[in-house]
Write an enzyme that holds these catalytic residues in place. Structure first.
Site, PDB file in Angstrom:
ATOM      1  N   GLY A  20       0.665  -1.189   0.008  1.00 52.70           N
ATOM      2  CA  GLY A  20       0.003   0.152  -0.047  1.00 52.70           C
ATOM      3  C   GLY A  20       0.432   1.206   0.187  1.00 52.70           C
ATOM      4  CB  ILE A  71      10.128  10.684  15.587  1.00 50.29           C
ATOM      5  CG1 ILE A  71       9.324  11.307  14.567  1.00 50.29           C
ATOM      6  CG2 ILE A  71      10.900  10.741  16.498  1.00 50.29           C
ATOM      7  CD1 ILE A  71       7.658  12.154  15.186  1.00 50.29           C
ATOM      8  CB  VAL A  87       4.045   1.771   4.338  1.00 46.98           C
ATOM      9  CG1 VAL A  87       4.903   1.106   5.063  1.00 46.98           C
ATOM     10  CG2 VAL A  87       3.348   2.979   5.363  1.00 46.98           C
ATOM     11  CE  LYS A 109       0.988   5.459  15.913  1.00 47.47           C
ATOM     12  NZ  LYS A 109       0.843   6.594  15.229  1.00 47.47           N
ATOM     13  CE  LYS A 133      -1.137   2.553  14.525  1.00 52.39           C
ATOM     14  NZ  LYS A 133      -0.512   2.645  12.649  1.00 52.39           N
ATOM     15  N   GLY A 140       6.366   7.262  13.238  1.00 51.18           N
ATOM     16  CA  GLY A 140       6.768   7.027  11.863  1.00 51.18           C
ATOM     17  C   GLY A 140       7.998   7.665  11.539  1.00 51.18           C
ATOM     18  NE  ARG A 181      -5.686  -7.508   3.397  1.00 53.52           N
ATOM     19  CZ  ARG A 181      -5.212  -6.270   3.841  1.00 53.52           C
ATOM     20  NH1 ARG A 181      -4.390  -5.550   3.483  1.00 53.52           N
ATOM     21  NH2 ARG A 181      -4.645  -6.713   5.344  1.00 53.52           N
ATOM     22  NE  ARG A 182      -7.988  -5.432  -3.518  1.00 48.93           N
ATOM     23  CZ  ARG A 182      -8.755  -5.731  -2.284  1.00 48.93           C
ATOM     24  NH1 ARG A 182      -8.941  -6.566  -1.561  1.00 48.93           N
ATOM     25  NH2 ARG A 182      -8.242  -4.060  -1.495  1.00 48.93           N
ATOM     26  CG  ASP A 199      -2.568   5.833  15.779  1.00 50.09           C
ATOM     27  OD1 ASP A 199      -2.419   4.558  14.783  1.00 50.09           O
ATOM     28  OD2 ASP A 199      -1.970   6.300  15.720  1.00 50.09           O
TER      29      ASP A 199
END
Length: 431
Positions: free
Chosen positions: A13, A136, A15, A205, A105, A134, A46-47, A201
């Site tokens: 995707g 950092i 990333v 983390k 994560k 990310g 996946r596809r 999210d």
């Protein structure tokens, strides 16, 4: 000449495609830094059939299990996300003696201990710098640079979407819904923003950061979580009146009881912080984490916390480290959970509070409200009252108190005849 190290990429995707691009375009530099050639040997998706610029079509496969099981694969990069099939694929990689680089994560915050154990059993590496903040550099400094120090507190903005929304509310006067709509239009928020705006999210983390910082196993379920959906323009205005700004914070801290026994807490919630605090100036979709340690003192890590290229940068940094370990015939640091400190519930957390009440504009109401606070051991710092047509807005800022004491205070206030409603409760941090 060292043999070529072969890498399997799971996910292509935003990333994953950046990882593939950088591995291809920077192959010579990566080889020089690692001390051996490194080759992208397969990309599981996946596809199939979708255009993936920069990714050779012959590398694409929908058989992720088969790719991971290949005997010639040395390292697996997992950027699929979610719990399954990522968990099974990573465990399969370890069973085959392969090292793993992950940006997952959610999985690490739930299954981190089991994954570390599997890596240790296989004599393989598990690296995950990209799972938090990310690009950092944060995991490695906590795990390696500060390994000889004692970290007492980690305080940070670790979700770019919520920081963008709160920043817009603060700088433009927009309401929550309006700011979320702009974040979505600009691509900062997903079509379903629940994981971001409800704090899931950031909580994942926080669990990872607390575990590393305090050498204690902390999972997502241990983290108190409160999102930003209830933050109003009135809250933002009240913060400004106090010389503060509202941020969604991940806070992991170590504390001692009266017997000297240490424990830790981990929490995620919106909070008011003074404009003088370094985190107050973090704008837009940026992330920043403030670390407090015994010897190092106060450190701050700042930069883009999400996005394809920044996250890919962290993934590639881990890839270089893992491949260097392969060349040296060694492994890097694994899980450190020797401290096994107790993870305290939110009730035990001590902080200040900003409480906004809608009350009847009658004589004696303020005294009655103050009495309720006093009965529960919550000391009042300041009070601001503004009347309007028989009603009044009462804003109370407390001194430090436990969350349990504040909750009991608010519960009683809700039953009070002259209290029409509790408009908002927000913690005050960073002072």
């Amino acid at each position: 000449m060292m043999r070529t190290l072969k890498v399997a990429l799971l996910g292509c995707g935003v990333v994953g495609s950046e990882v593939a691009r950088i591995m291809t375009t920077h192959a010579a530099d990566l080889e020089a830094r690692i001390g051996a050639p490194v080759e992208l040997a397969g990309v599981a998706v996946r596809r199939a059939g979708r255009p993936r610029p920069g990714v050779p079509e012959h590398l694409i496969t929908t058989d992720a299990e088969g790719l991971v099981a290949r005997d010639d694969i040395d390292v697996v990069i997992e950027v699929v996300g979610g719990i399954e099939p990522a968990r099974s694929l990573i465990l399969s990689a370890f069973e085959g003696g392969k090292s793993v680089v992950s940006a997952n994560k959610a999985l690490l915050a739930v299954e981190g201990a089991a994954l570390h154990a599997a890596a240790a059993k296989a004599g393989a590496d598990l690296y995950y710098e990209a799972a938090v903040a990310g690009a950092i550099p944060l995991i490695r400094p906590l795990r390696e640079s500060l390994a000889g120090d004692k970290v007492n507190r980690v305080l940070g903005i670790v979700n770019g979407t919520t920081n963008f929304i709160l920043d817009k509310m603060d700088t433009t006067g927009a309401g929550y819904s309006e700011a979320l709509e702009e974040a979505t239009a600009l691509g900062y928020a997903e079509a379903d923003p629940t994981a971001d705006v409800e704090g899931f999210d950031a909580a994942a983390k926080a669990a990872i950061l607390a575990g590393i910082a305090f050498h204690t196993r902390v999972v997502a379920a241990d983290v108190f979580r409160e999102g930003i959906t209830e933050v109003t323009a009135a809250d933002i205005a009240s913060a400004k009146a106090m010389g503060c700004v509202v941020k969604l914070l991940a806070i992991c801290e170590r504390s001692k009881d009266e017997n000297g026994e240490e424990s830790v807490t981990a929490r995620v919630h919106p909070a008011m912080i003074p404009l003088s605090h370094p985190l107050a100036s973090v704008r837009g979709a940026y992330n920043a984490v403030f670390v407090e340690a015994d010897a190092a003192g106060q450190l701050m890590f700042y930069g883009p916390g999400a996005g394809g290229a920044p996250t890919a940068s962290a993934v590639l940094g881990d890839l270089v480290a893992v491949c260097r370990n392969k060349v040296a015939g060694a492994t890097g640091p694994g899980e450190s959970a020797y401290a096994q400190l107790t993870v305290n519930p939110m009730d035990d957390v001590v902080t200040r509070y900003h409480v906004s009440l809608d009350v009847a504009d009658k004589a004696g109401v303020l005294a009655q409200v103050a009495t309720v606070f006093a009965e529960h051991g919550v000391s009042i710092d300041t009070v601001r009252q503004q009347g309007r047509d028989g009603d009044a807005s009462l804003v109370v800022v407390t001194h430090r108190a436990t969350d349990a004491a504040l909750s009991a205070t608010v519960a009683e206030l809700r039953t009070h005849d002259h209290v029409r409603g509790v408009a908002s409760i927000m913690r005050v941090e960073g002072e």
